[in-house]
Design an enzyme around this catalytic site. Structure first.
Site, PDB file in Angstrom:
ATOM      1  N   GLY A  68      44.775 -51.755  -4.461  1.00 19.34           N
ATOM      2  CA  GLY A  68      43.605 -52.592  -4.229  1.00 19.34           C
ATOM      3  C   GLY A  68      43.522 -53.119  -2.814  1.00 19.34           C
ATOM      4  O   GLY A  68      42.435 -53.418  -2.326  1.00 19.34           O
ATOM      5  N   ASN A 116      39.215 -61.400  -8.787  1.00 18.27           N
ATOM      6  CA  ASN A 116      38.360 -60.355  -8.229  1.00 18.27           C
ATOM      7  C   ASN A 116      37.627 -59.607  -9.333  1.00 18.27           C
ATOM      8  O   ASN A 116      38.124 -59.447 -10.439  1.00 18.27           O
ATOM      9  CB  ASN A 116      39.176 -59.395  -7.356  1.00 18.27           C
ATOM     10  CG  ASN A 116      39.727 -58.216  -8.140  1.00 18.27           C
ATOM     11  OD1 ASN A 116      39.031 -57.217  -8.360  1.00 18.27           O
ATOM     12  ND2 ASN A 116      40.978 -58.331  -8.612  1.00 18.27           N
ATOM     13  N   PHE A 120      36.123 -51.213  -8.534  1.00 21.64           N
ATOM     14  CA  PHE A 120      36.491 -49.909  -7.960  1.00 21.64           C
ATOM     15  C   PHE A 120      35.533 -49.451  -6.868  1.00 21.64           C
ATOM     16  O   PHE A 120      35.022 -48.325  -6.889  1.00 21.64           O
ATOM     17  CB  PHE A 120      36.558 -48.816  -9.042  1.00 21.64           C
ATOM     18  CG  PHE A 120      37.764 -48.900  -9.942  1.00 21.64           C
ATOM     19  CD1 PHE A 120      38.972 -49.406  -9.505  1.00 21.64           C
ATOM     20  CD2 PHE A 120      37.682 -48.444 -11.258  1.00 21.64           C
ATOM     21  CE1 PHE A 120      40.081 -49.459 -10.340  1.00 21.64           C
ATOM     22  CE2 PHE A 120      38.788 -48.495 -12.099  1.00 21.64           C
ATOM     23  CZ  PHE A 120      39.982 -49.011 -11.639  1.00 21.64           C
ATOM     24  N   SER A 180      42.336 -52.123 -15.121  1.00 21.15           N
ATOM     25  CA  SER A 180      41.517 -53.054 -14.341  1.00 21.15           C
ATOM     26  C   SER A 180      40.422 -53.623 -15.239  1.00 21.15           C
ATOM     27  O   SER A 180      39.808 -52.880 -16.003  1.00 21.15           O
ATOM     28  CB  SER A 180      40.868 -52.343 -13.155  1.00 21.15           C
ATOM     29  OG  SER A 180      41.840 -52.058 -12.181  1.00 21.15           O
ATOM     30  N   ASN A 182      37.502 -54.701 -14.454  1.00 22.75           N
ATOM     31  CA  ASN A 182      36.162 -54.776 -13.861  1.00 22.75           C
ATOM     32  C   ASN A 182      35.309 -53.528 -14.016  1.00 22.75           C
ATOM     33  O   ASN A 182      34.239 -53.434 -13.441  1.00 22.75           O
ATOM     34  CB  ASN A 182      36.287 -55.147 -12.383  1.00 22.75           C
ATOM     35  CG  ASN A 182      37.027 -56.463 -12.220  1.00 22.75           C
ATOM     36  OD1 ASN A 182      36.677 -57.452 -12.857  1.00 22.75           O
ATOM     37  ND2 ASN A 182      38.069 -56.464 -11.401  1.00 22.75           N
ATOM     38  N   THR A 183      35.797 -52.538 -14.755  1.00 21.86           N
ATOM     39  CA  THR A 183      34.963 -51.386 -15.093  1.00 21.86           C
ATOM     40  C   THR A 183      34.761 -51.442 -16.599  1.00 21.86           C
ATOM     41  O   THR A 183      35.742 -51.359 -17.343  1.00 21.86           O
ATOM     42  CB  THR A 183      35.645 -50.066 -14.664  1.00 21.86           C
ATOM     43  OG1 THR A 183      35.686 -50.022 -13.232  1.00 21.86           O
ATOM     44  CG2 THR A 183      34.890 -48.845 -15.167  1.00 21.86           C
ATOM     45  N   LYS A 213      49.755 -47.901 -15.475  1.00 20.48           N
ATOM     46  CA  LYS A 213      49.725 -49.323 -15.131  1.00 20.48           C
ATOM     47  C   LYS A 213      49.095 -50.118 -16.278  1.00 20.48           C
ATOM     48  O   LYS A 213      47.996 -49.792 -16.730  1.00 20.48           O
ATOM     49  CB  LYS A 213      48.941 -49.526 -13.838  1.00 20.48           C
ATOM     50  CG  LYS A 213      48.941 -50.974 -13.349  1.00 20.48           C
ATOM     51  CD  LYS A 213      48.493 -51.064 -11.911  1.00 20.48           C
ATOM     52  CE  LYS A 213      48.400 -52.489 -11.430  1.00 20.48           C
ATOM     53  NZ  LYS A 213      47.963 -52.578 -10.029  1.00 20.48           N
ATOM     54  N   ASN A 242      48.668 -55.418 -14.182  1.00 22.41           N
ATOM     55  CA  ASN A 242      47.404 -55.610 -13.480  1.00 22.41           C
ATOM     56  C   ASN A 242      46.991 -57.086 -13.586  1.00 22.41           C
ATOM     57  O   ASN A 242      47.797 -57.922 -14.002  1.00 22.41           O
ATOM     58  CB  ASN A 242      46.353 -54.675 -14.097  1.00 22.41           C
ATOM     59  CG  ASN A 242      45.370 -54.161 -13.063  1.00 22.41           C
ATOM     60  OD1 ASN A 242      44.810 -54.948 -12.293  1.00 22.41           O
ATOM     61  ND2 ASN A 242      45.157 -52.864 -13.036  1.00 22.41           N
TER      62      ASN A 242
HETATM   63  C1  LIG Z   1      41.038 -57.622  -4.751  1.00 20.98           C
HETATM   64  C2  LIG Z   1      41.976 -56.876  -5.659  1.00 20.98           C
HETATM   65  C3  LIG Z   1      41.713 -55.537  -5.929  1.00 20.98           C
HETATM   66  C4  LIG Z   1      42.560 -54.826  -6.788  1.00 20.98           C
HETATM   67  N1  LIG Z   1      42.310 -53.501  -7.026  1.00 20.98           N
HETATM   68  C5  LIG Z   1      43.133 -52.796  -7.837  1.00 20.98           C
HETATM   69  C6  LIG Z   1      42.917 -51.414  -8.084  1.00 20.98           C
HETATM   70  O1  LIG Z   1      42.010 -50.805  -7.521  1.00 20.98           O
HETATM   71  N2  LIG Z   1      43.757 -50.776  -8.945  1.00 20.98           N
HETATM   72  C7  LIG Z   1      44.785 -51.430  -9.574  1.00 20.98           C
HETATM   73  O2  LIG Z   1      45.520 -50.824 -10.346  1.00 20.98           O
HETATM   74  N3  LIG Z   1      45.035 -52.728  -9.334  1.00 20.98           N
HETATM   75  C8  LIG Z   1      44.231 -53.429  -8.491  1.00 20.98           C
HETATM   76  N4  LIG Z   1      44.481 -54.755  -8.261  1.00 20.98           N
HETATM   77  C9  LIG Z   1      45.616 -55.414  -8.971  1.00 20.98           C
HETATM   78  C10 LIG Z   1      46.864 -55.494  -8.103  1.00 20.98           C
HETATM   79  O3  LIG Z   1      47.333 -54.209  -7.759  1.00 20.98           O
HETATM   80  C11 LIG Z   1      47.984 -56.259  -8.858  1.00 20.98           C
HETATM   81  O4  LIG Z   1      48.327 -55.543 -10.038  1.00 20.98           O
HETATM   82  C12 LIG Z   1      47.564 -57.662  -9.260  1.00 20.98           C
HETATM   83  O5  LIG Z   1      46.770 -58.268  -8.250  1.00 20.98           O
HETATM   84  C13 LIG Z   1      48.773 -58.584  -9.532  1.00 20.98           C
HETATM   85  O6  LIG Z   1      49.579 -58.687  -8.384  1.00 20.98           O
HETATM   86  P1  LIG Z   1      49.522 -59.935  -7.354  1.00 20.98           P
HETATM   87  O7  LIG Z   1      49.652 -61.187  -8.168  1.00 20.98           O
HETATM   88  O8  LIG Z   1      50.655 -59.713  -6.417  1.00 20.98           O
HETATM   89  O9  LIG Z   1      48.208 -59.855  -6.668  1.00 20.98           O
HETATM   90  C14 LIG Z   1      43.669 -55.477  -7.395  1.00 20.98           C
HETATM   91  C15 LIG Z   1      43.910 -56.832  -7.108  1.00 20.98           C
HETATM   92  C16 LIG Z   1      43.092 -57.533  -6.253  1.00 20.98           C
HETATM   93  C17 LIG Z   1      43.387 -58.975  -5.966  1.00 20.98           C
END
Ligand SMILES: Cc1cc2nc3c(=O)[nH]c(=O)nc-3n(C[C@H](O)[C@H](O)[C@H](O)COP(=O)(O)O)c2cc1C
Length: 359
Positions: A68, A116, A120, A180, A182-183, A213, A242
């Site tokens: 992300g 967030n 995607f 995720s 958001n889809t 994941k 996630n």
């Molecule tokens: C803005 C944003 C976009 C993200 N996009 C994705 C993504 O495209 N695919 C995915 O598997 N996880 C995505 N994540 C999740 C992160 O990879 C991670 O699993 C999650 O934020 C928890 O970790 P953290 O507390 O260190 O942020 C996203 C997280 C954030 C904040």
């Protein structure tokens, strides 16, 4: 006070996605210039005790960038120069997508969290695949694959496979992202039959190593169903976790009401419990990557001890800035020394082992 601590209040005055864009822009400009090696000298912690051998390769340290942050695979080399031991780019989808309307990324500073609902947004697998084919990265590169919004559940296996085939040459490992929030309908793909078809298609196309994941919102029986598929297809790893759609009572920031996935400190303990749950159930050949609320060495160490071979972070990078990987790696070395471990790998699952011998 570090430079980042001085700059952060200014960045935090900008809308979150604008700030992310600004930082990303700076990192893009640094890519391929001599500054990259200057950063490497400043931030890389090189110590054999931090090396982790897993997924058929060597990770110079166990602290990676989560999916992300670099959705389009534009800056994996610069992120590596900040001292990260691996970088997961994406989520990439078969379609090029704009994602949800802005604003769609929110800071919850009082909670050390983000919400967030990006949806995607990415350049699409053709463009990202072509870009990554021109890129060399010093550390293992993971590629996170999501489902295009336009793809129906029935089309999902072909959609994931299309993306995989576009990026196949460049990835050191591949991640099926069905978690995720958001889809619409994506997380329903974690249900056995749908996931089985997606994974079967990816394996047939040659995806290896392949990881899945998980959402932190899955019930434990649902996680066990996913782990059955991990076993059935001999998958190489599980990433936990996630973001969550839950909103813990503890949240204080006004933006806690926003729709989307919550990340950062409020999910740390929950993600660590998930790591432990998974690690207790998989054979040791299955790599576990722990992610969720890792900000400090102590956070990373708890995930390792709970059974994570590697950890990742996104929100910690936003709050702690470019020195976060260095600080965690230096802190990990001190913790390993304190507890008499010869390497990070030796600490993996230490809490599980103790629980087993006590039990
Ligand atoms: C803005 C944003 C976009 C993200 N996009 C994705 C993504 O495209 N695919 C995915 O598997 N996880 C995505 N994540 C999740 C992160 O990879 C991670 O699993 C999650 O934020 C928890 O970790 P953290 O507390 O260190 O942020 C996203 C997280 C954030 C904040």
């Amino acid at each position: 006070m570090t430079v980042y601590e001085r700059v952060r209040p200014l960045l935090f005055r900008l809308p979150a996605e604008t700030a992310h864009g600004a930082i990303h822009g700076v990192l893009r400009r640094i890519g391929g210039t001599p500054i990259e090696s200057v950063l490497g000298a400043r931030y890389a912690v090189t110590d054999p005790r931090l090396r982790v051998e897993t997924l058929g390769t060597v990770f110079p340290n166990p602290v990676g960038v989560a999916a992300g942050f670099d959705k389009n695979g534009e800056i994996p080399g610069v992120l590596a120069s900040l001292g990260f031991g691996f970088v997961e780019v994406g989520g990439v989808t078969a379609d090029r997508q704009a994602g949800n309307p802005r604003p769609r990324l929110f800071r919850l500073p009082e909670d050390r969290a983000l919400i967030n609902r990006m949806g995607f947004n990415n350049d699409g697998a053709d463009a990202v695949g072509a870009r990554l084919a021109r890129t060399t990265v010093e550390v293992p590169l993971g590629i996170n694959i999501g489902k295009s919004k336009s793809a129906s559940p029935a089309d999902a296996p072909a959609d994931y496979r299309y993306s995989y085939e576009r990026v196949a040459e460049s990835g050191g490992f591949f991640v099926v992202n069905v978690s995720s929030p958001n889809t619409p309908g994506l997380r329903a793909l974690q249900k056995s039959e749908a996931l089985r078809r997606i994974v079967a298609g990816l394996r047939e196309a040659g995806a290896d190593p392949l990881l899945v994941k998980l959402s932190p919102d899955l019930t434990e029986p649902a996680v066990e169903d996913v782990l059955d598929i991990v076993e059935e297809f001999d998958l190489d790893g599980v990433i936990a976790t996630n973001t969550t759609t839950a909103r813990p009572e503890s949240l204080r920031s006004p933006d806690r009401v926003e729709t989307g996935g919550l990340s950062g400190k409020p999910i740390e303990a929950r993600a660590t419990r998930r790591v432990r749950f998974v690690a207790e159930r998989v054979r040791s050949e299955v790599t576990v990557i722990g992610v969720g609320g890792v900000f400090t060495a102590a956070d990373a160490y708890r995930k390792l001890r709970a059974g994570a071979d590697l950890v990742q972070l996104y929100t910690g990078l936003v709050y702690r800035g470019p020195a976060v990987a260095r600080d965690i790696n230096e802190g990990l070395l001190a913790l390993l020394e304190r507890d008499g471990f010869d390497s990070a790998a030796e600490a993996v699952g230490a809490d599980l082992d103790r629980a087993a011998s006590e039990g």
